[in-house]
Design a protein around this motif. Structure first.
Motif, PDB file in Angstrom:
ATOM      1  N   VAL A 198      16.106  30.271  56.031  1.00  0.00           N
ATOM      2  CA  VAL A 198      14.991  29.415  55.647  1.00  0.00           C
ATOM      3  C   VAL A 198      15.561  28.032  55.365  1.00  0.00           C
ATOM      4  O   VAL A 198      16.681  27.899  54.869  1.00  0.00           O
ATOM      5  CB  VAL A 198      14.237  29.989  54.420  1.00  0.00           C
ATOM      6  N   GLU A 199      14.811  27.007  55.751  1.00  0.00           N
ATOM      7  CA  GLU A 199      15.219  25.645  55.406  1.00  0.00           C
ATOM      8  C   GLU A 199      14.518  25.254  54.126  1.00  0.00           C
ATOM      9  O   GLU A 199      13.306  25.392  54.012  1.00  0.00           O
ATOM     10  CB  GLU A 199      14.847  24.670  56.538  1.00  0.00           C
ATOM     11  N   LEU A 200      15.295  24.788  53.174  1.00  0.00           N
ATOM     12  CA  LEU A 200      14.768  24.449  51.863  1.00  0.00           C
ATOM     13  C   LEU A 200      14.921  22.953  51.650  1.00  0.00           C
ATOM     14  O   LEU A 200      16.028  22.424  51.761  1.00  0.00           O
ATOM     15  CB  LEU A 200      15.582  25.226  50.817  1.00  0.00           C
ATOM     16  N   GLU A 201      13.811  22.276  51.368  1.00  0.00           N
ATOM     17  CA  GLU A 201      13.890  20.847  51.091  1.00  0.00           C
ATOM     18  C   GLU A 201      14.074  20.653  49.595  1.00  0.00           C
ATOM     19  O   GLU A 201      13.295  21.146  48.786  1.00  0.00           O
ATOM     20  CB  GLU A 201      12.621  20.121  51.558  1.00  0.00           C
ATOM     21  N   LEU A 202      15.140  19.967  49.223  1.00  0.00           N
ATOM     22  CA  LEU A 202      15.461  19.737  47.821  1.00  0.00           C
ATOM     23  C   LEU A 202      14.711  18.514  47.305  1.00  0.00           C
ATOM     24  O   LEU A 202      14.142  17.740  48.073  1.00  0.00           O
ATOM     25  CB  LEU A 202      16.970  19.563  47.651  1.00  0.00           C
ATOM     26  N   ASP A 203      14.740  18.337  45.980  1.00  0.00           N
ATOM     27  CA  ASP A 203      14.033  17.222  45.350  1.00  0.00           C
ATOM     28  C   ASP A 203      14.479  15.865  45.896  1.00  0.00           C
ATOM     29  O   ASP A 203      13.694  14.929  45.969  1.00  0.00           O
ATOM     30  CB  ASP A 203      14.230  17.237  43.829  1.00  0.00           C
ATOM     31  N   LEU A 216       7.623  29.005  48.102  1.00  0.00           N
ATOM     32  CA  LEU A 216       8.745  29.191  47.186  1.00  0.00           C
ATOM     33  C   LEU A 216       8.587  28.216  46.039  1.00  0.00           C
ATOM     34  O   LEU A 216       8.325  27.042  46.263  1.00  0.00           O
ATOM     35  CB  LEU A 216      10.082  28.936  47.879  1.00  0.00           C
ATOM     36  N   ASP A 217       8.734  28.710  44.815  1.00  0.00           N
ATOM     37  CA  ASP A 217       8.615  27.849  43.641  1.00  0.00           C
ATOM     38  C   ASP A 217       9.829  28.024  42.746  1.00  0.00           C
ATOM     39  O   ASP A 217      10.390  29.112  42.639  1.00  0.00           O
ATOM     40  CB  ASP A 217       7.355  28.205  42.832  1.00  0.00           C
ATOM     41  N   TYR A 218      10.189  26.917  42.079  1.00  0.00           N
ATOM     42  CA  TYR A 218      11.246  26.992  41.071  1.00  0.00           C
ATOM     43  C   TYR A 218      10.846  27.963  39.969  1.00  0.00           C
ATOM     44  O   TYR A 218       9.666  28.077  39.631  1.00  0.00           O
ATOM     45  CB  TYR A 218      11.484  25.620  40.422  1.00  0.00           C
ATOM     46  N   ILE A 219      11.835  28.619  39.399  1.00  0.00           N
ATOM     47  CA  ILE A 219      11.591  29.459  38.219  1.00  0.00           C
ATOM     48  C   ILE A 219      11.893  28.575  37.017  1.00  0.00           C
ATOM     49  O   ILE A 219      13.049  28.252  36.745  1.00  0.00           O
ATOM     50  CB  ILE A 219      12.479  30.715  38.239  1.00  0.00           C
ATOM     51  N   SER A 243      10.650  31.994  42.946  1.00  0.00           N
ATOM     52  CA  SER A 243       9.507  32.895  43.060  1.00  0.00           C
ATOM     53  C   SER A 243       8.991  32.758  44.491  1.00  0.00           C
ATOM     54  O   SER A 243       9.140  31.719  45.142  1.00  0.00           O
ATOM     55  CB  SER A 243       8.429  32.565  42.022  1.00  0.00           C
ATOM     56  N   TYR A 244       8.387  33.827  44.993  1.00  0.00           N
ATOM     57  CA  TYR A 244       8.035  33.922  46.399  1.00  0.00           C
ATOM     58  C   TYR A 244       6.631  34.485  46.513  1.00  0.00           C
ATOM     59  O   TYR A 244       6.306  35.483  45.861  1.00  0.00           O
ATOM     60  CB  TYR A 244       9.038  34.872  47.063  1.00  0.00           C
ATOM     61  N   SER A 245       5.804  33.852  47.317  1.00  0.00           N
ATOM     62  CA  SER A 245       4.468  34.412  47.524  1.00  0.00           C
ATOM     63  C   SER A 245       4.000  34.141  48.940  1.00  0.00           C
ATOM     64  O   SER A 245       4.324  33.112  49.536  1.00  0.00           O
ATOM     65  CB  SER A 245       3.473  33.844  46.505  1.00  0.00           C
ATOM     66  N   GLU A 246       3.282  35.114  49.474  1.00  0.00           N
ATOM     67  CA  GLU A 246       2.695  34.990  50.794  1.00  0.00           C
ATOM     68  C   GLU A 246       1.184  34.992  50.646  1.00  0.00           C
ATOM     69  O   GLU A 246       0.651  35.548  49.693  1.00  0.00           O
ATOM     70  CB  GLU A 246       3.114  36.158  51.682  1.00  0.00           C
ATOM     71  N   ASP A 304       7.059  38.673  43.162  1.00  0.00           N
ATOM     72  CA  ASP A 304       8.134  38.666  44.154  1.00  0.00           C
ATOM     73  C   ASP A 304       9.017  37.439  43.971  1.00  0.00           C
ATOM     74  O   ASP A 304       8.533  36.344  43.665  1.00  0.00           O
ATOM     75  CB  ASP A 304       7.557  38.651  45.574  1.00  0.00           C
ATOM     76  N   TYR A 305      10.303  37.664  44.177  1.00  0.00           N
ATOM     77  CA  TYR A 305      11.292  36.592  44.093  1.00  0.00           C
ATOM     78  C   TYR A 305      12.183  36.687  45.322  1.00  0.00           C
ATOM     79  O   TYR A 305      12.478  37.776  45.811  1.00  0.00           O
ATOM     80  CB  TYR A 305      12.152  36.729  42.827  1.00  0.00           C
ATOM     81  N   ILE A 306      12.620  35.536  45.809  1.00  0.00           N
ATOM     82  CA  ILE A 306      13.503  35.513  46.964  1.00  0.00           C
ATOM     83  C   ILE A 306      14.887  35.049  46.506  1.00  0.00           C
ATOM     84  O   ILE A 306      15.001  34.192  45.632  1.00  0.00           O
ATOM     85  CB  ILE A 306      12.922  34.614  48.074  1.00  0.00           C
ATOM     86  N   VAL A 307      15.919  35.660  47.077  1.00  0.00           N
ATOM     87  CA  VAL A 307      17.300  35.298  46.756  1.00  0.00           C
ATOM     88  C   VAL A 307      17.876  34.622  47.998  1.00  0.00           C
ATOM     89  O   VAL A 307      17.899  35.205  49.079  1.00  0.00           O
ATOM     90  CB  VAL A 307      18.133  36.542  46.379  1.00  0.00           C
ATOM     91  N   LEU A 308      18.317  33.382  47.823  1.00  0.00           N
ATOM     92  CA  LEU A 308      18.824  32.581  48.938  1.00  0.00           C
ATOM     93  C   LEU A 308      20.293  32.240  48.733  1.00  0.00           C
ATOM     94  O   LEU A 308      20.736  31.978  47.619  1.00  0.00           O
ATOM     95  CB  LEU A 308      18.024  31.278  49.054  1.00  0.00           C
TER      96      LEU A 308
END
Length: 108
Positions: free
Chosen positions: A14-19, A74-77, A60-63, A38-42
């Motif tokens: 997955v490509e994650l765009e940082l702040d 994907l959201d910050y915890i 945190s992960y949601s579909e 649900d939580y995703i581990v990257l």
């Protein structure tokens, strides 16, 4: 999320765009369900597909159940206690993986 079907063992990334606007490519280690969330581990990886420091990231992960083709969110915890619970669940996941590998090796 890009998933290549060329090889069955090809890992999902997955490509994650940082702040700061930079984009980091990450391998998806697993998705954990903790307390009905649900939580995703990257695992951040470089252009060679390698991780430099062994650090993993939890989100945190949601579909969208109504549209499976929509990109997952994907959201910050934000909460430290919630983060600790996810980290512990991941440790248990790692323990179970190592146990599975040990039992697989002893069966051969």
């Amino acid at each position: 999320m890009g998933k290549k079907n060329d090889y069955e063992d090809e890992e999902m990334t997955v490509e994650l765009e940082l702040d700061d606007g930079s984009v980091v490519n990450c391998a998806v280690i697993t998705i954990l369900t903790v307390k009905e969330k649900d939580y995703i581990v990257l695992l951040p990886i470089d252009e060679n597909g390698e991780n430099q420091d062994g650090e993993v990231w939890f989100y945190s992960y949601s579909e969208n159940p109504d549209d499976p083709n929509e990109e997952p969110v994907l959201d910050y915890i934000e909460d430290d206690d919630e983060y600790e619970i996810v980290a512990e669940a991941f440790d248990e996941y790692l323990d179970s993986c190592e146990f599975d590998e040990l039992t697989e090796e002893s069966d051969t």
